[in-house]
Design a protein around this motif. Structure first.
Motif, mmCIF file in Angstrom:
data_model
loop_
_atom_site.group_PDB
_atom_site.id
_atom_site.type_symbol
_atom_site.label_atom_id
_atom_site.label_comp_id
_atom_site.label_asym_id
_atom_site.label_seq_id
_atom_site.Cartn_x
_atom_site.Cartn_y
_atom_site.Cartn_z
ATOM 1 N N LEU A 1 -2.985 10.052 4.964
ATOM 2 C CA LEU A 1 -3.583 9.804 3.659
ATOM 3 C C LEU A 1 -5.095 9.636 3.775
ATOM 4 O O LEU A 1 -5.600 9.110 4.774
ATOM 5 C CB LEU A 1 -2.959 8.554 3.023
ATOM 6 C CG LEU A 1 -1.450 8.633 2.749
ATOM 7 C CD1 LEU A 1 -0.925 7.285 2.267
ATOM 8 C CD2 LEU A 1 -1.147 9.724 1.724
ATOM 9 N N CYS B 1 -3.852 2.558 3.069
ATOM 10 C CA CYS B 1 -2.547 2.376 2.428
ATOM 11 C C CYS B 1 -1.956 1.079 2.972
ATOM 12 O O CYS B 1 -1.836 0.907 4.183
ATOM 13 C CB CYS B 1 -1.633 3.558 2.757
ATOM 14 S SG CYS B 1 -0.043 3.528 1.912
ATOM 15 N N LYS C 1 -4.732 4.752 -8.631
ATOM 16 C CA LYS C 1 -3.813 4.009 -7.778
ATOM 17 C C LYS C 1 -2.478 4.734 -7.679
ATOM 18 O O LYS C 1 -1.978 5.279 -8.662
ATOM 19 C CB LYS C 1 -3.618 2.594 -8.322
ATOM 20 C CG LYS C 1 -4.801 1.671 -8.068
ATOM 21 C CD LYS C 1 -4.473 0.258 -8.484
ATOM 22 C CE LYS C 1 -5.588 -0.706 -8.078
ATOM 23 N NZ LYS C 1 -6.891 -0.361 -8.669
ATOM 24 N N TRP D 1 4.263 0.625 -0.916
ATOM 25 C CA TRP D 1 2.910 0.674 -0.373
ATOM 26 C C TRP D 1 1.973 1.179 -1.463
ATOM 27 O O TRP D 1 2.383 1.945 -2.336
ATOM 28 C CB TRP D 1 2.855 1.612 0.827
ATOM 29 C CG TRP D 1 3.639 1.135 2.018
ATOM 30 C CD1 TRP D 1 4.983 0.865 2.069
ATOM 31 C CD2 TRP D 1 3.129 0.859 3.314
ATOM 32 N NE1 TRP D 1 5.337 0.443 3.318
ATOM 33 C CE2 TRP D 1 4.224 0.426 4.115
ATOM 34 C CE3 TRP D 1 1.862 0.933 3.890
ATOM 35 C CZ2 TRP D 1 4.080 0.092 5.447
ATOM 36 C CZ3 TRP D 1 1.715 0.590 5.221
ATOM 37 C CH2 TRP D 1 2.810 0.175 5.994
ATOM 38 N N GLN D 2 0.701 0.767 -1.395
ATOM 39 C CA GLN D 2 -0.272 1.190 -2.409
ATOM 40 C C GLN D 2 -1.463 1.861 -1.749
ATOM 41 O O GLN D 2 -1.967 1.401 -0.732
ATOM 42 C CB GLN D 2 -0.757 0.002 -3.234
ATOM 43 C CG GLN D 2 -1.759 0.400 -4.331
ATOM 44 C CD GLN D 2 -2.075 -0.755 -5.264
ATOM 45 O OE1 GLN D 2 -1.210 -1.218 -6.008
ATOM 46 N NE2 GLN D 2 -3.309 -1.230 -5.232
ATOM 47 N N THR D 3 -1.907 2.951 -2.359
ATOM 48 C CA THR D 3 -3.103 3.648 -1.908
ATOM 49 C C THR D 3 -3.804 4.230 -3.131
ATOM 50 O O THR D 3 -3.442 3.926 -4.270
ATOM 51 C CB THR D 3 -2.750 4.738 -0.875
ATOM 52 O OG1 THR D 3 -3.952 5.297 -0.345
ATOM 53 C CG2 THR D 3 -1.898 5.840 -1.483
ATOM 54 N N VAL E 1 1.547 7.673 6.083
ATOM 55 C CA VAL E 1 0.360 6.815 6.011
ATOM 56 C C VAL E 1 -0.826 7.343 6.832
ATOM 57 O O VAL E 1 -1.954 7.379 6.337
ATOM 58 C CB VAL E 1 0.723 5.369 6.431
ATOM 59 C CG1 VAL E 1 -0.536 4.541 6.674
ATOM 60 C CG2 VAL E 1 1.565 4.705 5.344
#
Length: 258
Positions: A233, A237, A254, A245-247, A230
């Motif tokens: 990135l 995130c 996405k 987890w989404q980023t 994380v």
């Protein structure tokens, strides 16, 4: 492991056995309108069965309410995500033509056609047709291969100026380097066994083309240590569920990290 798809694995590069034997390191989550998930899932499964019957690389689920219809993107816009299936020519032209005809019937729809450079098979047009299932979902195409194994290849089309940054990001997420690399294209090996290769690739678009994120599709990656990843990135995130987890990448695609 008793899964027939995981037998006879060929580890790509210097990965651990566990990493090399994960064909689902990369998958695609498709979000459909209410009531449409089953026909879309069945359509995808029928197409993938031509490569391997036990290859659940796509999961279709339904959004709770119908999608707000966005303004249509320009006709010549390039969706950012594509799936290309490379089929063995030696299995015969009838098999490839059957799959080609399947992609010409609903719920599949023709998206656009590109000219193909070099020799193509005499029973197929000298062009590459791309198909799609629904707005905001990946492009699909089939190509014959004259030697080697059959291939499932996920491709992200990158903005010209973001290609180098995207390459570094996906090297970080996948924890591996491309096996093939050019100034405008690269291929990451994901999984290999006696029957099929699964690949992930990036394609750099010309300066005058901009990819449009597929807003009804999300790429999902299995990662080893989300805590270590994380801070590295480029975009925020955040957890969306236990274990996910989404980023986003540099072009606004996405990404789910599992």
């Amino acid at each position: 492991n008793n899964d027939p798809f995981l037998r006879s694995c060929v580890p790509p590069g210097e990965l651990s056995v566990e990493e090399a034997q994960d064909p689902f390191l990369v998958s695609i989550h498709i979000i459909s309108d209410p009531g449409e998930s089953q026909p879309l899932q069945e359509a995808i499964d029928k197409v993938l069965a031509w490569i391997h019957p036990d290859l659940p690389l796509f999961r279709v689920s339904e959004r709770r309410a119908g999608r707000h219809r966005r303004r249509k993107p320009p006709k010549d816009s390039q969706p950012s995500l594509a799936v290309v299936l490379f089929l063995q020519e030696e299995y015969g032209e009838e098999q490839i033509l059957q799959l080609y005809r399947m992609l010409q019937r609903p719920p599949w729809r023709h998206h656009h056609t590109e000219q193909v450079h070099g020799r193509f098979l005499p029973y197929l047009p000298c062009s590459q047709d791309y198909f799609t299932l629904a707005p905001g979902t990946p492009l699909w195409a089939i190509r014959p291969v004259h030697y080697g194994k059959e291939i499932v290849r996920f491709t992200i089309y990158c903005r010209h100026d973001n290609y180098a940054d995207s390459l570094r990001l996906y090297e970080l997420i996948l924890r591996r380097s491309p096996s093939q690399k050019r100034a405008d294209f690269c291929i990451f090996p994901i999984f290999s066994n006696l029957d099929v290769d699964i690949q992930f690739s990036l394609k750099r678009l010309p300066c005058d083309q901009n990819p449009v994120p597929t807003d009804s599709s999300v790429l999902e990656f299995r990662v080893k240590d989300i805590g270590e990843l994380v801070p590295l990135l480029p975009n925020p995130c955040s957890p969306i569920s236990e274990g996910r987890w989404q980023t986003e990448d540099h072009d606004g695609n996405k990404i789910l990290l599992q």
